[in-house]
Design a protein around this motif. Structure first.
Motif, PDB file in Angstrom:
ATOM      1  N   MET A   1       3.948  54.886  56.393  1.00  0.00           N
ATOM      2  CA  MET A   1       4.733  55.067  57.607  1.00  0.00           C
ATOM      3  C   MET A   1       4.723  56.514  58.091  1.00  0.00           C
ATOM      4  O   MET A   1       4.566  56.788  59.260  1.00  0.00           O
ATOM      5  CB  MET A   1       6.161  54.642  57.276  1.00  0.00           C
ATOM      6  CG  MET A   1       7.081  54.574  58.433  1.00  0.00           C
ATOM      7  SD  MET A   1       8.672  53.847  57.994  1.00  0.00           S
ATOM      8  CE  MET A   1       8.696  53.582  56.259  1.00  0.00           C
ATOM      9  N   TYR A   2       4.924  57.454  57.144  1.00  0.00           N
ATOM     10  CA  TYR A   2       5.022  58.836  57.599  1.00  0.00           C
ATOM     11  C   TYR A   2       3.757  59.657  57.343  1.00  0.00           C
ATOM     12  O   TYR A   2       3.633  60.754  57.854  1.00  0.00           O
ATOM     13  CB  TYR A   2       6.255  59.538  57.023  1.00  0.00           C
ATOM     14  CG  TYR A   2       6.565  59.240  55.580  1.00  0.00           C
ATOM     15  CD1 TYR A   2       5.912  59.906  54.571  1.00  0.00           C
ATOM     16  CD2 TYR A   2       7.516  58.280  55.241  1.00  0.00           C
ATOM     17  CE1 TYR A   2       6.200  59.634  53.250  1.00  0.00           C
ATOM     18  CE2 TYR A   2       7.807  58.004  53.915  1.00  0.00           C
ATOM     19  CZ  TYR A   2       7.140  58.690  52.921  1.00  0.00           C
ATOM     20  OH  TYR A   2       7.415  58.411  51.622  1.00  0.00           O
TER      21      TYR A   2
ATOM     22  N   LEU B   1       4.472  46.963  59.803  1.00  0.00           N
ATOM     23  CA  LEU B   1       4.152  48.389  59.710  1.00  0.00           C
ATOM     24  C   LEU B   1       2.686  48.635  60.100  1.00  0.00           C
ATOM     25  O   LEU B   1       2.368  49.617  60.772  1.00  0.00           O
ATOM     26  CB  LEU B   1       4.423  48.895  58.287  1.00  0.00           C
ATOM     27  CG  LEU B   1       4.205  50.387  58.057  1.00  0.00           C
ATOM     28  CD1 LEU B   1       5.066  51.223  58.997  1.00  0.00           C
ATOM     29  CD2 LEU B   1       4.509  50.776  56.615  1.00  0.00           C
TER      30      LEU B   1
ATOM     31  N   GLN C   1       1.442  51.127  62.909  1.00  0.00           N
ATOM     32  CA  GLN C   1       0.531  52.237  62.584  1.00  0.00           C
ATOM     33  C   GLN C   1      -0.775  52.170  63.378  1.00  0.00           C
ATOM     34  O   GLN C   1      -1.410  53.195  63.626  1.00  0.00           O
ATOM     35  CB  GLN C   1       0.232  52.269  61.083  1.00  0.00           C
ATOM     36  CG  GLN C   1       1.434  52.575  60.218  1.00  0.00           C
ATOM     37  CD  GLN C   1       2.174  53.832  60.639  1.00  0.00           C
ATOM     38  OE1 GLN C   1       3.152  53.779  61.374  1.00  0.00           O
ATOM     39  NE2 GLN C   1       1.713  54.978  60.226  1.00  0.00           N
TER      40      GLN C   1
ATOM     41  N   THR D   1       8.017  54.558  64.361  1.00  0.00           N
ATOM     42  CA  THR D   1       8.219  54.470  62.905  1.00  0.00           C
ATOM     43  C   THR D   1       9.683  54.731  62.548  1.00  0.00           C
ATOM     44  O   THR D   1      10.205  54.144  61.606  1.00  0.00           O
ATOM     45  CB  THR D   1       7.299  55.428  62.125  1.00  0.00           C
ATOM     46  OG1 THR D   1       7.358  56.709  62.723  1.00  0.00           O
ATOM     47  CG2 THR D   1       5.878  54.952  62.099  1.00  0.00           C
TER      48      THR D   1
ATOM     49  N   TYR E   1      11.407  51.504  63.017  1.00  0.00           N
ATOM     50  CA  TYR E   1      11.084  50.625  61.886  1.00  0.00           C
ATOM     51  C   TYR E   1      11.968  50.968  60.685  1.00  0.00           C
ATOM     52  O   TYR E   1      12.548  50.100  60.056  1.00  0.00           O
ATOM     53  CB  TYR E   1       9.607  50.806  61.537  1.00  0.00           C
ATOM     54  CG  TYR E   1       9.114  50.017  60.342  1.00  0.00           C
ATOM     55  CD1 TYR E   1       8.749  48.685  60.466  1.00  0.00           C
ATOM     56  CD2 TYR E   1       8.997  50.613  59.087  1.00  0.00           C
ATOM     57  CE1 TYR E   1       8.273  47.966  59.379  1.00  0.00           C
ATOM     58  CE2 TYR E   1       8.530  49.906  57.987  1.00  0.00           C
ATOM     59  CZ  TYR E   1       8.168  48.588  58.147  1.00  0.00           C
ATOM     60  OH  TYR E   1       7.701  47.883  57.062  1.00  0.00           O
TER      61      TYR E   1
END
Lengths: 246, 328
Positions: free
Chosen positions: A68-69, A148, A152, A165, A168
């Motif tokens: 995610m990050y 996700l 992305q 994100t 999310y």
């Protein structure tokens, strides 16, 4: 592994997460000291949802949440080039490259909460419920992963996708609470608008025995379809990858 | 037989253009302007097995974009590309196991871990058998002289040491094709030389096909028999390094050291373009065809201690090609 080389940061992180989880447990204890149930959800059912959500967050962090990050940052810096050049499935390589070992310490607390709730709820047909629960958690994790992946995929076109994100992640945090217990929000809305909001509630219901077989088959089928769709989105979006200048 | 075949390759980008300042940022939210960048524009070439080809051009010429298309990182806008019989952007593992990409400005090693951890990861990714991994690693470690730093955290290494580790990580699976994008950038001259020696040795020993991009002409001069020059996305030259001189240099340089200090600049300007004049030494650029006649006239008209007739420096020719000087 690399996180563990920064020992102080690693230990602080575990302490912060433990305190955070404990504060939610205390909050529920305080609320339930004044009432027996919230919209039909008892204290131990609620704690089970919290335990399930903690378990799933831990499993997610141990597997694909770092996707995610880290992903858009990799695209921004051009580090994604090296992954793309390697003979591995690019989606799985991107999603599972990092492992947040810090969450190894959080996952057992989730299991502990589930065990504590089960001991107090004493549901019937526990072995069958556990099988159903494991299947539901599996399909929930696949659904979370698929959603996700779709998010992305936007990074190939737009690079910066922090706002999506963040959304999310905020939804993931809702899973700590029994979303189905919220009044004035119909279950249909929850299922259709924020399906991940109830992603921990439903497996918890299965575990304490409030379920039907169609929940499990439906959930597994939805997870499978969503996974195939998200993979297709990811691979199609890859055509728009423009790399970073060097 | 061509290992790499590129025909009419085009890669165009749409790039967002933003006016400076806060007002520009706000405007761009509502009315975004784009323009097309022709990063690679109708480029064709072939490269044979074991060739070491220099890919040169100014910044933004399209060199790296071409390498990225060849590595399967980018989809082209149009054109035909085959490498080892594969279409790169299909990203077939069978192809990916046979090439490697090294980018001098980026690194693939795990920053917080010793480089050996990244080598082991690559060994697993490329499914290199244990015995082959050990043999290749030993050879590379010896060639690059890095035995003592294998277990040191990557972020603690110097730039040169890190670059050596990058090369090992890229070569652990013994690729048949090596794409090197500015491998010597930022390195000191000693380390640049070591890198060049290594690349030459690797190319010879393993008969690997190497495409090298570099801004350092020493890299190209020392390593490449053949160069491809690309500018503004277009291929402008493909051939031996010496041929660049024949094609673009219509002049020669006469360096004269006079034995007396009585020579005037105006006397020399009659002979050709005076590049420098620091008595008793002068450098004069003259037309290639008239060079012997001018040299003879200098010897006849002046008292000369030394005279030298030479080709211009390859760097100067290429610089002039890029700056758009008309050589026709």
């Amino acid at each position: 592994m690399s996180e563990m080389t920064h020992k102080e940061n690693f230990l602080t992180w575990i302490a912060v997460h433990s305190v955070s989880l404990l504060s939610i447990v205390v909050f529920f204890k305080v609320v339930y000291s004044n009432t027996n149930s919230i919209n039909g959800w008892t204290q131990y059912q609620t704690l089970m949802v919290l335990g399930t959500a903690t378990l799933m967050t831990g499993l997610g962090s141990l597997t694909f949440f770092p996707f995610m990050y880290g992903f858009s940052r990799e695209i921004q810096r051009g580090e994604f080039d090296f992954k793309l050049a390697k003979p591995l499935n690019i989606l799985f390589q991107s999603a599972f490259r990092w492992v947040d070992t810090e969450d190894l310490a959080v996952t057992p607390t989730g299991l502990l909460l589930i065990w504590y709730s089960l001991a107090n709820l004493k549901p019937e047909n526990l072995p069958l419920n556990i099988i159903g629960f494991l299947l539901m958690v599996t399909s929930s994790m696949v659904i979370l992963f698929s959603l996700l992946t779709i998010i992305q995929s936007l990074a190939f076109r737009h690079v910066q996708i922090n706002s999506v994100t963040d959304f999310y992640w905020s939804i993931i945090n809702i899973t700590k609470y029994p979303a189905k217990a919220i009044k004035n929000v119909s279950q249909a809305t929850l299922y259709s608008l924020v399906p991940i909001g109830i992603i921990s509630s439903v497996p918890s219901e299965v575990l304490f025995g409030r379920w039907e077989p169609v929940w499990i088959t439906g959930s597994l089928f939805s997870a499978f379809v969503l996974f195939i769709f998200s993979r297709w989105i990811f691979m199609s979006s890859l055509r728009h990858y423009s790399s970073a200048s060097s | 037989m061509a290992v790499i075949e590129v025909k009419n390759l085009k890669k165009y980008y749409k790039v967002h253009q933003k006016e400076p300042g806060l007002s520009g940022s706000i405007k761009s939210l509502f009315n975004r302007k784009y323009y097309d960048v022709k990063a690679v524009d109708n480029v064709s070439f072939e490269i044979g097995e074991g060739e070491l080809v220099g890919f040169i051009g100014p910044n933004g010429a399209g060199k790296t974009t071409t390498l990225k298309v060849l590595s399967g990182l980018l989809y082209p806008t149009s054109g035909f590309v085959q490498a080892l019989g594969y279409t790169p952007w299909d990203r077939k593992p069978a192809y990916q196991k046979q090439f490697s990409l090294v980018m001098g400005q980026k690194n693939q090693l795990w920053w917080d871990l010793p480089a050996i951890e990244s080598f082991i990861l690559n060994k697993e990714i490329y499914e290199v058998p244990d015995a082959q991994y050990k043999k290749t690693l030993d050879e590379l470690v010896e060639l690059l002289d890095v035995k003592d730093i294998l277990k040191v955290q990557v972020r603690k290494l110097s730039l040169g040491q890190r670059m050596k580790m990058e090369l090992i990580a890229a070569l652990i699976h013994s690729p048949k094709i090596l794409f090197l994008d500015e491998p010597t950038i930022g390195l000191d001259v000693v380390m640049q030389k070591k890198m060049r020696d290594f690349i030459r040795e690797y190319n010879k020993r393993f008969n690997a096909t190497v495409i090298l991009t570099s801004h350092y002409m020493d890299d190209v001069k020392e390593l490449c028999q053949r160069v491809i020059i690309i500018d503004k996305g277009k291929l402008i030259f493909d051939g031996a390094l010496d041929e660049i001189i024949k094609k673009y240099a219509d002049h020669k340089l006469i360096t004269v050291v006079f034995s007396k200090n009585n020579v005037e600049l105006s006397d020399l300007e009659k002979l050709g373009e005076v590049k420098s004049f620091e008595p008793p030494k002068a450098v004069i650029s003259v037309k290639r065809a008239s060079a012997p006649r001018v040299a003879a006239r200098i010897l006849e008209d002046f008292s000369v201690a030394d005279i030298n007739l030479e080709e211009p420096q390859i760097e100067d020719i290429i610089r002039e090609v890029f700056t758009g000087k008309d050589f026709a």
